[in-house]
Write a protein that holds these residues in place. Structure first.
Motif, PDB file in Angstrom:
ATOM      1  N   SER A 309       0.852  -1.194   0.000  1.00  0.00           N
ATOM      2  CA  SER A 309       0.000   0.000   0.000  1.00  0.00           C
ATOM      3  C   SER A 309       0.886   1.242   0.000  1.00  0.00           C
ATOM      4  N   GLN A 310       0.614   2.143  -0.938  1.00  0.00           N
ATOM      5  CA  GLN A 310       1.424   3.352  -1.037  1.00  0.00           C
ATOM      6  C   GLN A 310       1.272   4.203   0.218  1.00  0.00           C
ATOM      7  N   ARG A 311       0.065   4.298   0.736  1.00  0.00           N
ATOM      8  CA  ARG A 311      -0.171   5.097   1.935  1.00  0.00           C
ATOM      9  C   ARG A 311       0.544   4.504   3.150  1.00  0.00           C
ATOM     10  N   SER A 312       0.477   3.187   3.284  1.00  0.00           N
ATOM     11  CA  SER A 312       1.175   2.522   4.395  1.00  0.00           C
ATOM     12  C   SER A 312       2.683   2.683   4.249  1.00  0.00           C
ATOM     13  N   LEU A 313       3.168   2.638   3.015  1.00  0.00           N
ATOM     14  CA  LEU A 313       4.600   2.791   2.789  1.00  0.00           C
ATOM     15  C   LEU A 313       5.078   4.179   3.183  1.00  0.00           C
ATOM     16  N   LEU A 314       4.276   5.200   2.913  1.00  0.00           N
ATOM     17  CA  LEU A 314       4.658   6.558   3.308  1.00  0.00           C
ATOM     18  C   LEU A 314       4.661   6.712   4.823  1.00  0.00           C
ATOM     19  N   LYS A 315       3.667   6.113   5.493  1.00  0.00           N
ATOM     20  CA  LYS A 315       3.673   6.131   6.962  1.00  0.00           C
ATOM     21  C   LYS A 315       4.912   5.433   7.497  1.00  0.00           C
ATOM     22  N   LEU A 316       5.248   4.318   6.882  1.00  0.00           N
ATOM     23  CA  LEU A 316       6.411   3.544   7.316  1.00  0.00           C
ATOM     24  C   LEU A 316       7.697   4.323   7.084  1.00  0.00           C
ATOM     25  N   ARG A 317       7.776   5.066   5.991  1.00  0.00           N
ATOM     26  CA  ARG A 317       8.983   5.843   5.695  1.00  0.00           C
ATOM     27  C   ARG A 317       9.164   6.978   6.721  1.00  0.00           C
ATOM     28  N   ALA A 318       8.071   7.654   7.068  1.00  0.00           N
ATOM     29  CA  ALA A 318       8.176   8.730   8.061  1.00  0.00           C
ATOM     30  C   ALA A 318       8.644   8.193   9.408  1.00  0.00           C
ATOM     31  N   CYS A 319       8.102   7.040   9.803  1.00  0.00           N
ATOM     32  CA  CYS A 319       8.517   6.441  11.082  1.00  0.00           C
ATOM     33  C   CYS A 319       9.965   5.968  11.012  1.00  0.00           C
ATOM     34  N   SER A 320      10.390   5.425   9.886  1.00  0.00           N
ATOM     35  CA  SER A 320      11.763   4.925   9.750  1.00  0.00           C
ATOM     36  C   SER A 320      12.768   6.066   9.759  1.00  0.00           C
ATOM     37  N   GLU A 321      12.426   7.198   9.146  1.00  0.00           N
ATOM     38  CA  GLU A 321      13.321   8.358   9.191  1.00  0.00           C
ATOM     39  C   GLU A 321      13.530   8.825  10.627  1.00  0.00           C
ATOM     40  N   GLN A 322      12.443   8.858  11.380  1.00  0.00           N
ATOM     41  CA  GLN A 322      12.568   9.254  12.776  1.00  0.00           C
ATOM     42  C   GLN A 322      13.431   8.252  13.554  1.00  0.00           C
ATOM     43  N   ALA A 323      13.224   6.972  13.296  1.00  0.00           N
ATOM     44  CA  ALA A 323      14.012   5.957  13.991  1.00  0.00           C
ATOM     45  C   ALA A 323      15.491   6.064  13.631  1.00  0.00           C
ATOM     46  N   LYS A 324      15.803   6.378  12.376  1.00  0.00           N
ATOM     47  CA  LYS A 324      17.193   6.518  11.945  1.00  0.00           C
ATOM     48  C   LYS A 324      17.883   7.645  12.708  1.00  0.00           C
ATOM     49  N   HIS A 325      17.191   8.770  12.889  1.00  0.00           N
ATOM     50  CA  HIS A 325      17.781   9.888  13.629  1.00  0.00           C
ATOM     51  C   HIS A 325      17.961   9.540  15.105  1.00  0.00           C
ATOM     52  N   VAL A 326      16.978   8.829  15.675  1.00  0.00           N
ATOM     53  CA  VAL A 326      17.071   8.498  17.103  1.00  0.00           C
ATOM     54  C   VAL A 326      18.211   7.524  17.360  1.00  0.00           C
ATOM     55  N   LEU A 327      18.400   6.562  16.459  1.00  0.00           N
ATOM     56  CA  LEU A 327      19.462   5.572  16.650  1.00  0.00           C
ATOM     57  C   LEU A 327      20.849   6.188  16.548  1.00  0.00           C
ATOM     58  N   SER A 328      20.948   7.416  16.051  1.00  0.00           N
ATOM     59  CA  SER A 328      22.252   8.076  16.001  1.00  0.00           C
ATOM     60  C   SER A 328      22.723   8.493  17.387  1.00  0.00           C
ATOM     61  N   THR A 329      21.791   8.601  18.342  1.00  0.00           N
ATOM     62  CA  THR A 329      22.149   9.071  19.683  1.00  0.00           C
ATOM     63  C   THR A 329      21.781   8.090  20.784  1.00  0.00           C
ATOM     64  N   THR A 330      20.868   7.161  20.512  1.00  0.00           N
ATOM     65  CA  THR A 330      20.435   6.215  21.543  1.00  0.00           C
ATOM     66  C   THR A 330      20.620   4.790  21.042  1.00  0.00           C
ATOM     67  N   PRO A 331      20.794   3.815  21.947  1.00  0.00           N
ATOM     68  CA  PRO A 331      21.049   2.431  21.510  1.00  0.00           C
ATOM     69  C   PRO A 331      19.821   1.703  21.004  1.00  0.00           C
TER      70      PRO A 331
END
Length: 1024
Positions: A309-331
């Motif tokens: 689903s394109q809509r689900s994929l966009l939601k997943l991308r937004a959440c993954s971008e946030q997770a990528k930034h958080v993992l830069s500072t937290t384990p």
């Protein structure tokens, strides 16, 4: 000559500080910020005459836009209306020229894909082959891109309508946003900018289009420089003097592209010798890895793939971008999305270790551009002296370690956030270009980049005196050497004694500032002062020049200089400055509050990542500034990182696993110290907040205001209640008065009706009595000697009841006339009555015969008996008991004359009489009222019956005759016993006797005793 010119310039130049109060509130879209006082410095020579402008650097990336401005000798990043330093370059066009951009547009991208433009800056470049760009773009956006008359256009779908938006409009909207944001933050009317782009775009970018967009958006463009040069300017690498060449690797990893460049520096001038870039191995690829990890886990758990689903994929991308930034500072981080796919929620945890494992091959691919660019520049890894990281993707710890491992002898500069470093350098370049705007430069023969203060100084076409003036007036850190040397005040005897006391084996724990004679300046010392201090140490203590200290002890000075001259190592050492006072005052009263806490906050302000830290102030500080102060300190972010205290050196590890283990141990200790530091700062702010007299005063005023408001509300409520109560009282009084008036009026009308009825009754009674007396005197119109004819008496009585009051009155008047034949008149009236009754019987029989067949089906159409009709019927039954000739016709005529329904038939009257006699439920409700009626009506009927009986029997003395009790008398007697209880006393039997006019009080008592004896006898019989 130089000294004289410097003195002349220092006396000629004047620095004027003007304090400008910006508007208290500036609104730009969602922007709503309070702008503090801004200090502007006006230089009277070699600067622009109009100082009401902002000098900014703009990094217009494909994914994000970052803006920085130069102020007070340093660059600062502009914070947008949401408090972020990075603004997404998403532009959403809606119907009615409504445009949203930034984070709101990015968050709504899932539902606005057809009308949201992304990656606009990529199309500023003149591409020879757009296939790669369009392929990547089509993977991210469903919008089609076309070229129309050498203009790039985006085909949007807005509310079902297709609309084309050209690239120029999109860029202008973004730049307008930048201008409004800068004006709101700085309070300036004009904006001057330097635009930073990838190195390749400096030759291929559409300069004309950029100039047009800048002009239309109200921004004056100075120049366009490369990202690599901007990053070097942010770290002030252009200030290095001397002619020794050094190579710098600038590695940028953005959201959609990467770039790797090698900059060669010589005397502070920068030259790009090699550069590679591309779309592969970008930050989005790391995001795709996290998407795959989360989607695979979701699919394994729920047997459905959200990537379909394109809509689900966009939601997943937004959440993954946030997770990528958080993992830069937290384990570890948690990913949660509501209703990701088919209504199923996502809840997953991702650790940095897991992320590093799946990103291992991608990180290796990210290192390939380094090998390519070094081969292109014909350099070896040892030839690289510095590594500058920029771009959001370089925050990934494992990528940093991999780059460092690839170039082990190079120092990595990453203290500035990768997202902001390019914009900060561009802002500094804008200041430099504005400063040298009116000075002519010589031709460059070495192909140096036109950036940095050293480049402009080395290409000036001015006299030596002018050069000295320029050097003195440079506000970006190149102060006069003599002035700096004056600040280095060393007591050589004490310093030499201090050096001799130091432990040679424990050089890491020595006071490095004191070793170089900078104990007074410490962290405030500039790099030039550090170098000058080192030169002084060499001149005095170097073994080749002096024997004051041992050569082994001189190594302490070398260690101190190596540490303090390296920005990264120095920052690490400054974060654990041994001379810094970490203590927090703990007073119990507010005495000397500002003297106790003010210096403490000033000391700790140096640790803030965000500069221009608000200070404590004094008792006259406004509450808005006090509130801003505490909000800043409660959100305080310290840059202290404690890496200097690492017990184990990662570089001493034998292999990669051991180095990772050492880094893990060191990281754990740093986090503990970081947590302790955060707790210390929070305790400081909490103590200050608890003792701050301004806060107490504000709370007291706020409490007083709340109490006043509470009292006011209570008074209003009490007032409303009183008013409501008074209204209710007035309404009750009004209703009572109205009821009293209505009752009085009703009573008056009842009295009038009663009087009229009484008068009518008296008149009827009078006329009847007159007619009866006349008939009695005439012996009922029989012969005087003849006996009384009972039938004739009955006919006369029937005639009396049959005639109306008017007919009866007219009959009496006829009988009173002289020579009137009374007998014939009366008998004619009797015959007329009988004829009418006969005719009525005939009609009644006809009606009864016709209604009997339809009585079952038309039962609902019968005339309803009212209470008044039933009362009249009961009264008629009492007057005309059973045995009266033509009884039901007589009762019918009586009901008609008494105001009853004239349409009621004799059959209806007879049926109703049967119902009353049988006690049916439908008439049960009238029995109670009829009993009382019977008591009153029986008085008259009994009297008339008794008179008739007496007249018939001609009994002269009633007391001597014992008459048996009839059924009606017995029933009325029993009702009277219930109506008048024994509690009435002696008057009880008088009232009972009044209910039975035919019986005396004595007869009623005897009847009661007789009934009592009968009841007792019956009880005795039952017992036996």
């Amino acid at each position: 000559m130089i000294k004289q010119s410097r003195k002349k310039f220092s006396t000629a130049i004047r620095v004027i500080s003007v304090y400008y109060q910006a508007p208290s509130t500036i609104s730009i879209g969602l922007l709503n910020k309070r702008i503090p006082f801004i200090t502007y410095t006006y230089l009277l020579k070699n600067t622009s005459k109009d100082a009401n402008f902002a000098l900014v650097g703009i990094r217009l990336g494909a994914s994000n836009i970052v803006v920085a401005y130069f102020k007070d000798g340093r660059s600062e990043t502009v914070v947008n209306e949401l408090g972020d330093r990075v603004t997404p370059t998403f532009v959403t066009f809606s119907e009615g020229n409504d445009i949203s951009m930034g984070l709101p547009a990015k968050q709504n991208f899932a539902r606005n894909q057809q009308n949201t433009v992304i990656w606009a800056s990529h199309f500023l470049e003149k591409h020879d082959d757009n296939d790669i760009l369009l392929t990547k773009y089509n993977q991210k956006s469903p919008i089609s891109v076309i070229e129309n008359e050498n203009r790039i256009e985006f085909c949007l779908t807005i509310d079902g309508k297709t609309k084309s938006i050209n690239l120029e409009s999109v860029i202008i909207h973004l730049l307008n946003y930048v201008r409004q944001l800068v004006q709101a933050v700085t309070g300036s009317r004009e904006v001057q900018a330097v635009l930073s782009v990838p190195h390749k775009m400096t030759q291929t970018v559409n300069q004309e289009l950029i100039q047009t967009c800048m002009k239309k958006s109200g921004i004056e463009l100075h120049s366009i420089i490369s990202d690599a040069c901007s990053a070097c300017l942010a770290y002030e690498l252009d200030k290095e003097s001397g002619h020794v060449e050094s190579n710098i690797l600038v590695y940028r990893l953005g959201g959609s592209t990467y770039e790797c460049s090698i900059i060669r520096t010589a005397g502070g001038c920068l030259q790009t010798i090699a550069s590679v870039d591309g779309f592969e191995n970008s930050g989005d690829d790391f995001t795709d890895l996290i998407i795959d990890v989360i989607a695979d886990e979701f699919q394994k758990k729920n047997k459905s793939d959200p990537r379909l689903s394109q809509r689900s994929l966009l939601k997943l991308r937004a959440c993954s971008e946030q997770a990528k930034h958080v993992l830069s500072t937290t384990p570890v981080t948690q990913c949660s999305i509501d209703a990701l796919y088919d209504g199923i929620d996502l809840d997953s945890n991702i650790s940095r270790l897991r992320f590093d494992g799946v990103a291992n091959s991608l990180i290796n691919n990210c290192l390939k551009p380094i090998d390519i660019v070094m081969d292109k520049a014909q350099l070896q890894p040892d030839d690289i002296k510095l590594i500058v990281l920029c771009g959001g993707g370089t925050k990934i710890p494992k990528l940093r370690d991999a780059i460092q491992d690839r170039l082990p002898n190079a120092d990595m500069l990453s203290s500035i956030t990768g997202d902001e470093v390019i914009a900060l350098g561009a802002a500094r370049q804008c200041y430099i270009e504005n400063k040298y705007a009116k000075i002519q430069l010589s031709t460059d023969k070495n192909n140096y980049e036109r950036v940095g203060s050293r480049y402009f100084r080395s290409h000036l076409i001015i006299t030596d005196d002018q050069k000295a003036e320029i050097s003195d007036s440079d506000g970006d850190g190149d102060e006069d050497d003599e002035k700096e040397n004056d600040q280095i005040d060393i007591d050589w005897n004490k310093h030499e004694s201090y050096l001799r006391k130091l432990d040679l084996g424990d050089w890491k724990n020595q006071d490095h500032y004191k070793v170089l004679g900078l104990s007074k300046l410490r962290y405030k010392a500039t790099q030039k002062q550090v170098r000058n201090a080192h030169k002084l140490m060499i001149l005095r203590y170097h073994p080749d020049k002096s024997k004051r200290i041992e050569s082994e002890r001189f190594s302490l000075i070398t260690h101190a200089f190596e540490l303090l001259s390296n920005p990264t190592l120095r920052r690490s050492y400054d974060s654990i400055d041994p001379k810094f006072d970490d203590s927090i005052p703990n007073p119990t009263t507010t005495d000397n509050f500002y003297q106790l806490f003010g210096p403490v906050f000033e000391r700790n302000a140096r640790w803030s990542i965000h500069q221009h830290v608000p200070l404590l102030g004094n008792d006259d500080t406004s509450f808005e500034q006090v509130d801003r102060f505490y909000r800043f300190w409660y959100d305080f972010v310290s840059w202290r990182e404690y890496s200097f205290l690492d017990e184990e050196d990662k570089s001493q590890g034998q292999d990669r696993d051991e180095r990772r283990y050492i880094e893990k141990l060191n990281r754990g200790e740093r986090q503990k110290r970081k947590k302790t530091e955060t707790t210390r700062l929070r305790n400081l702010v909490d103590r200050a907040y608890a003792l701050d007299p301004r806060i107490k005063r504000q709370k007291k005023e706020e409490q007083q205001r709340k109490d006043d408001e509470k009292l006011r509300r209570k008074q209003e409520i009490d007032k409303r209640r009183q008013e409501q109560k008074q209204k209710e009282i007035d309404e009750a009084n009004r209703i009572a008065e109205e009821k009293q008036r209505v009752d009085a009026e009703a009573k008056r009308k009842q009295d009038e009706v009663k009087r009229e009825k009484d008068a009518q009754k008296k008149l009827i009674k009078k006329e009847k009595k007159q007619f009866r007396d006349l008939c009695k005197e005439s012996n009922y119109f029989n012969d005087a000697a003849a006996p009384k004819n009972l039938k004739q008496i009955e006919q006369i009585e029937t005639l009396i009841e049959h005639l109306s009051i008017d007919d009866l009155k007219a009959l009496n008047e006829k009988l009173k006339e002289e020579n009137a034949d009374q007998s014939s008149i009366v008998l004619s009236e009797v015959r007329k009555m009988e004829e009418q009754m006969h005719q009525s019987r005939l009609e009644s029989s006809q009606q009864s015969s016709s209604s009997s067949s339809a009585s079952a089906s038309n039962s609902n159409s019968k005339i309803k008996w009212t209470t008044e009709d039933i009362e009249l019927l009961v009264k008629a039954l009492r007057i005309y008991p059973a045995g009266v000739q033509n009884r039901w016709l007589v009762v019918q005529e009586y009901l008609k004359r008494s105001g009853g329904n004239p349409n009621r038939t004799a059959q209806d009257i007879m049926q109703k009489a049967k119902d009353i006699g049988s006690g049916k439920k439908e008439v049960a409700e009238t029995i109670s009222s009829l009993e009382n009626i019977a008591l009153n009506s029986h008085k008259q009927t009994s009297m008339l019956e008794n008179q008739a009986k007496l007249s018939q029997l001609e009994v002269s003395e009633r007391d001597d005759v014992t008459t048996p009790w009839s059924v009606d008398e017995q029933r009325i007697f029993e009702q009277a016993l219930r109506t008048y209880p024994a509690t009435l006393g002696a008057s009880r039997w008088d009232q009972i006797a009044e209910s039975l006019p035919s019986r005396t009080k004595k007869e009623c008592l005897e009847r009661y005793k007789e009934l009592a004896r009968m009841v007792q006898a019956k009880k005795a019989t039952n017992k036996s």
